[in-house]
Design an enzyme around this catalytic site. Sequence first.
Site, PDB file in Angstrom:
ATOM      1  N   GLU A 101      -4.138   7.522   1.052  1.00 40.18           N
ATOM      2  CA  GLU A 101      -3.088   8.001   1.951  1.00 40.18           C
ATOM      3  C   GLU A 101      -1.923   8.558   1.125  1.00 40.18           C
ATOM      4  OE1 GLU A 101      -2.287   4.512   4.293  1.00 40.18           O
ATOM      5  OE2 GLU A 101      -3.916   4.926   5.700  1.00 40.18           O
TER       6      GLU A 101
ATOM      7  N   GLU B 137     -10.020   6.467   8.681  1.00 39.27           N
ATOM      8  CA  GLU B 137      -9.571   5.201   9.259  1.00 39.27           C
ATOM      9  C   GLU B 137      -9.044   5.431  10.667  1.00 39.27           C
ATOM     10  OE1 GLU B 137      -6.653   3.122   6.975  1.00 39.27           O
ATOM     11  OE2 GLU B 137      -7.678   3.445   5.054  1.00 39.27           O
TER      12      GLU B 137
END
Length: 409
Positions: A205, A340
Amino acid sequence: MKFGRRQVLASTMALMTTSCGGGGSDGSSTSTPTPTPTPTPTPAPSGLYPSYNTSPQAADGTNMGTALDISGRIKLGLNIGNTLEAIGGETAWGNPMITQGLIDKAKALGFDAIRLPCSWDQYSDKTTAQIKQSWLDRVKQVVQYCINANMYVLLNIHWDGGWLENNVTADKKDAVVAKQKAFWEQIATQMRDFDQRLMFASANEPNCDTAAQMDVLYAYHQTFIDAVRATGGKNAYRVLVVQLPNVNMDLSKTLWTHMPTDTVKDRLMVEPHFYTPPNFCILTQDASWGKMFYYWGKDYHSTIEPDRNATWGEEDVVDAHMVLGNQLFVSKNVPVLLGEYGAPRRTTPLDLPTHLASRAHWMNYVTKQSLGSGIMPFLWDTGDLIDRQTYAVKDQQGLDALLQGAGKK
């Protein structure tokens, strides 16, 4: 996911303001591409670390499908979170070591692919960036478990202490590029003989909010691609996954201007994550900018606890998000892997049956809409879905919602 979700929360709030060993075959038939020349080792940027691409092989495209080939075979993926990426060791965050039995259970339940969040920096020499062979061997063993079950598997460099994703800045660029190159040369060499079922992901991320940061992130992704390709063998054709800025689709409308350069065609995917609305998916206490939501979906609001009903980020936002992913990437033959997504089961709602029903609806709806836009969904799970010790299903309602959304039930 990792401890601390600043970038997901920030980018989601922006969305609120804008619109609302490796042998064996998988049994598939793929064409063999024209071989590329044998790559040669290249020096590390700035000479910070030695080159670990010391044994490059001739390119081997045998049984190595394109990104589109693979995207058509994945309807539902599962993260094995808080395990290989745990700081302090595989079991440091409370989960047992990954076993063949766990992977086999995931396969039997209907999952097609596994995402393996993985830490590397804590297992490396701080002077040379050399990763311990024992850790490379352990990760390779877990990848082999997935291959044994005939599952696709995505292996990444996860949060890993934040050395990459917290340093998407010009002043840190040279040091991060050097480590990214050193790590991926070692990882790629260790895993080189696995077939197309193994994919690599550059990062997790990355904190990236501006065009200047995006230029740096492109450099990190390009280093990843170049390092993997240079090791040759099946890595010359392996599908590679690069992360969008803040893994956020909305930011990508302006920041993501082009795909990185690759030596082969049609072997790249992009990765966003989805935790919208964060009030429902992430918050564990009320925040200054908003309260926790317990009830999501237009038909799942509570009359008992109406102040906890979602006030934004419901079905219309999911629809818009997935359509945007299709427009930006899928329609241009760039597969999107939703690395995710997930929402927790809470115990405190006063209208608990409605909360659980709305959470199942969220999981079903996001899964269904992802696939409807050509996007591969990977559930984030840290041991709440399957008992990591006994392999018993712990959340049948959630599992049923996922399988229904994926058209598997």
